[in-house]
Enzyme design. Structure first.
Site, PDB file in Angstrom:
ATOM      1  N   LYS A  39      26.453 -29.348 -22.487  1.00 38.33           N
ATOM      2  CA  LYS A  39      26.555 -28.287 -23.503  1.00 38.33           C
ATOM      3  C   LYS A  39      26.849 -28.886 -24.873  1.00 38.33           C
ATOM      4  CE  LYS A  39      25.841 -24.204 -21.570  1.00 38.33           C
ATOM      5  NZ  LYS A  39      24.853 -24.623 -20.602  1.00 38.33           N
ATOM      6  N   LYS A  84      16.106 -28.360 -14.425  1.00 40.63           N
ATOM      7  CA  LYS A  84      16.223 -27.085 -13.697  1.00 40.63           C
ATOM      8  C   LYS A  84      15.803 -25.898 -14.569  1.00 40.63           C
ATOM      9  CE  LYS A  84      20.830 -25.666 -14.881  1.00 40.63           C
ATOM     10  NZ  LYS A  84      21.708 -24.572 -14.739  1.00 40.63           N
ATOM     11  N   LYS A  91      18.102 -20.430 -18.570  1.00 39.16           N
ATOM     12  CA  LYS A  91      17.933 -19.342 -19.542  1.00 39.16           C
ATOM     13  C   LYS A  91      17.744 -19.874 -20.956  1.00 39.16           C
ATOM     14  CE  LYS A  91      21.377 -16.667 -17.151  1.00 39.16           C
ATOM     15  NZ  LYS A  91      22.702 -16.083 -17.161  1.00 39.16           N
TER      16      LYS A  91
HETATM   17  P1  TYM Z   1      25.086 -19.015 -15.133  1.00 38.24           P
HETATM   18  O1  TYM Z   1      24.889 -17.715 -15.794  1.00 38.24           O
HETATM   19  O2  TYM Z   1      24.745 -20.238 -15.895  1.00 38.24           O
HETATM   20  O3  TYM Z   1      24.295 -19.091 -13.776  1.00 38.24           O
HETATM   21  C1  TYM Z   1      24.377 -18.031 -12.874  1.00 38.24           C
HETATM   22  C2  TYM Z   1      24.069 -18.477 -11.475  1.00 38.24           C
HETATM   23  O4  TYM Z   1      22.710 -18.894 -11.351  1.00 38.24           O
HETATM   24  C3  TYM Z   1      22.660 -20.188 -10.765  1.00 38.24           C
HETATM   25  N1  TYM Z   1      21.521 -20.905 -11.338  1.00 38.24           N
HETATM   26  C4  TYM Z   1      20.612 -21.549 -10.609  1.00 38.24           C
HETATM   27  N2  TYM Z   1      20.483 -21.702  -9.275  1.00 38.24           N
HETATM   28  C5  TYM Z   1      19.417 -22.411  -8.838  1.00 38.24           C
HETATM   29  N3  TYM Z   1      18.508 -22.958  -9.665  1.00 38.24           N
HETATM   30  C6  TYM Z   1      18.598 -22.826 -11.009  1.00 38.24           C
HETATM   31  N4  TYM Z   1      17.684 -23.341 -11.816  1.00 38.24           N
HETATM   32  C7  TYM Z   1      19.695 -22.091 -11.533  1.00 38.24           C
HETATM   33  N5  TYM Z   1      20.105 -21.768 -12.786  1.00 38.24           N
HETATM   34  C8  TYM Z   1      21.227 -21.041 -12.648  1.00 38.24           C
HETATM   35  C9  TYM Z   1      23.977 -20.849 -11.152  1.00 38.24           C
HETATM   36  O5  TYM Z   1      24.290 -21.903 -10.280  1.00 38.24           O
HETATM   37  C10 TYM Z   1      24.920 -19.676 -11.020  1.00 38.24           C
HETATM   38  O6  TYM Z   1      25.270 -19.481  -9.672  1.00 38.24           O
HETATM   39  N6  TYM Z   1      29.539 -20.910 -14.483  1.00 38.24           N
HETATM   40  C11 TYM Z   1      28.759 -19.857 -13.841  1.00 38.24           C
HETATM   41  C12 TYM Z   1      29.310 -18.474 -14.146  1.00 38.24           C
HETATM   42  C13 TYM Z   1      30.689 -18.236 -13.623  1.00 38.24           C
HETATM   43  C14 TYM Z   1      31.064 -18.170 -12.260  1.00 38.24           C
HETATM   44  C15 TYM Z   1      32.466 -17.891 -12.260  1.00 38.24           C
HETATM   45  C16 TYM Z   1      30.376 -18.323 -11.062  1.00 38.24           C
HETATM   46  C17 TYM Z   1      31.802 -18.015 -14.363  1.00 38.24           C
HETATM   47  N7  TYM Z   1      32.885 -17.790 -13.551  1.00 38.24           N
HETATM   48  C18 TYM Z   1      33.169 -17.760 -11.068  1.00 38.24           C
HETATM   49  C19 TYM Z   1      31.099 -18.184  -9.875  1.00 38.24           C
HETATM   50  C20 TYM Z   1      32.475 -17.917  -9.885  1.00 38.24           C
HETATM   51  C21 TYM Z   1      27.307 -20.020 -14.264  1.00 38.24           C
HETATM   52  O7  TYM Z   1      26.771 -21.054 -14.155  1.00 38.24           O
HETATM   53  O8  TYM Z   1      26.626 -18.998 -14.715  1.00 38.24           O
END
Ligand code: TYM
Length: 341
Positions: free
Chosen positions: A118, A198, A201
């Site tokens: 990041k 990967k 967004k």
């Molecule tokens: P975020 O919004 O970046 O991602 C949300 C979820 O999508 C999964 N993900 C993927 N899985 C497979 N392949 C991909 N290309 C891919 N891109 C995204 C992420 O692994 C995630 O599961 N830090 C977390 C948000 C969060 C959270 C938490 C999750 C905040 N507090 C507590 C669990 C428990 C996140 O990455 O969000």
């Protein structure tokens, strides 16, 4: 009446309120949520406090939050089986995060690959919140004593931080929290359509969203890189470039009943025999993806047309989450010596 089941294994997961959900989020996280909601005590969140650690637009943040709640419902998360939380509506997340930050070293946070990524992506936006991100995530999970966390593989370092914080807390203040584990799915790593890294967004051209129509999916896939088709041999799905296309095809044909296996095998054989036509493979893949997304899009329409129902689901979940969050904070503050008795 919303959900029941206090005695079951506890599950927590969240998705940041940035942009629309893509098929990486769906296969890596939402599909896991759909599986665990059947048997466990689940809370699934839209984590807007995490969303504000990277540049964002205040005017559309709440729209994004709501869109993700609707995506959750459209995908099949069922308010009778799980709670749907908006993170910033439960102030105990930040309270617990602060308390936990006092027992975790800054140096460990600075070393995390997610923080370094990041920092590289937004060099002018390196804020405290970004460094603090994993502590807030640990607090999210620990606030509800989460044991299972359905997330993609990219989140493993954050789950490890959570386990470290749990162990430290338990050893300093007495056994309080369980050590959480990731609940993984077949699609725990969905590659980018650019063939590199990967699906994300924040990388334009890398994703297909859950609301894309067939034409848009076709256009997005058209830009995915291919090769001459004359390479031959065994396709390696984890390789960059054309491996991404094969991974997507695998994920959208790999059904439990084996009904679509022949499609994947056909292209695997054609690749080996150097007779593959990628335009045909992309067309078939676009149809497969759209077939999976279409029912979600139909269901989404229902919730868009019934906003009051969505409001009620959010309000009922909030009430239940608040009760549980307050219990944990009370327990933690007592154990940390912050409540006079
Ligand atoms: P975020 O919004 O970046 O991602 C949300 C979820 O999508 C999964 N993900 C993927 N899985 C497979 N392949 C991909 N290309 C891919 N891109 C995204 C992420 O692994 C995630 O599961 N830090 C977390 C948000 C969060 C959270 C938490 C999750 C905040 N507090 C507590 C669990 C428990 C996140 O990455 O969000």
């Amino acid at each position: 009446m919303l959900y029941s089941g206090y005695m079951k294994k506890k599950v927590y997961s969240g998705i940041r309120a940035t942009n629309r959900l893509h098929i990486g989020n769906y296969l890596g996280a939402v599909k896991g949520m759909l599986t665990v909601q059947e048997d466990y005590d689940c809370i699934f969140s839209v984590v807007d406090l995490h969303a504000i650690t990277t540049p964002y637009d205040t005017k559309i943040l709440q729209t994004n939050v709501r869109e993700i709640i609707i995506d959750y419902l459209a995908a099949g998360l069922d308010p009778k089986k799980c709670l749907l939380e908006i993170q910033s509506q439960i102030p105990e997340h930040t309270e617990l995060a602060y308390l936990l930050s006092t027992i975790y070293p800054v140096s460990r946070l600075e070393d995390l690959p997610t923080y370094k990524d990041k920092k590289a992506q937004y060099p002018k936006y390196v804020n405290m919140g970004l460094l603090f991100y994993p502590v807030l995530m640990a607090a999210d999970i620990m606030l509800y004593k989460g044991e299972l966390v359905p997330v993609g593989i990219d989140q493993e370092p954050h789950i490890e931080v959570t386990r470290e914080i749990v162990r430290k807390f338990n050893s300093m203040f007495g056994e309080t929290f369980p050590q959480p584990h990731r609940f993984n799915t077949e699609g725990e790593y969905v590659p980018s359509l650019t063939g590199n890294g990967k699906m994300s967004k924040s990388v334009e051209g890398s994703y297909i969203t859950l609301t894309d129509d067939l034409e848009t999916i076709r256009k997005r896939l058209a830009n995915a890189p291919t090769d001459s088709g004359k390479v031959g041999g065994q396709i390696e799905r984890d390789k960059e470039g054309v491996g991404a296309l094969f991974t997507l095809l695998y994920l959208f044909t790999n059904k439990q009943d084996g009904s679509l296996d022949h499609i994947y095998e056909k292209y695997e054989n054609e690749y080996r025999d150097k007779t593959i036509r990628y335009s045909q493979m992309k067309e078939e893949l676009a149809n497969l993806i759209f077939n999976e997304l279409q029912p979600l899009q139909e269901k989404r329409k229902y919730f868009e047309e019934h906003p009051q129902e969505v409001d009620e689901i959010i309000a009922e979940s909030r009430e239940k989450c608040l009760i549980r969050a307050r219990e944990t904070i009370q327990e933690v503050k007592t154990k940390m010596g912050l409540i006079y008795r």
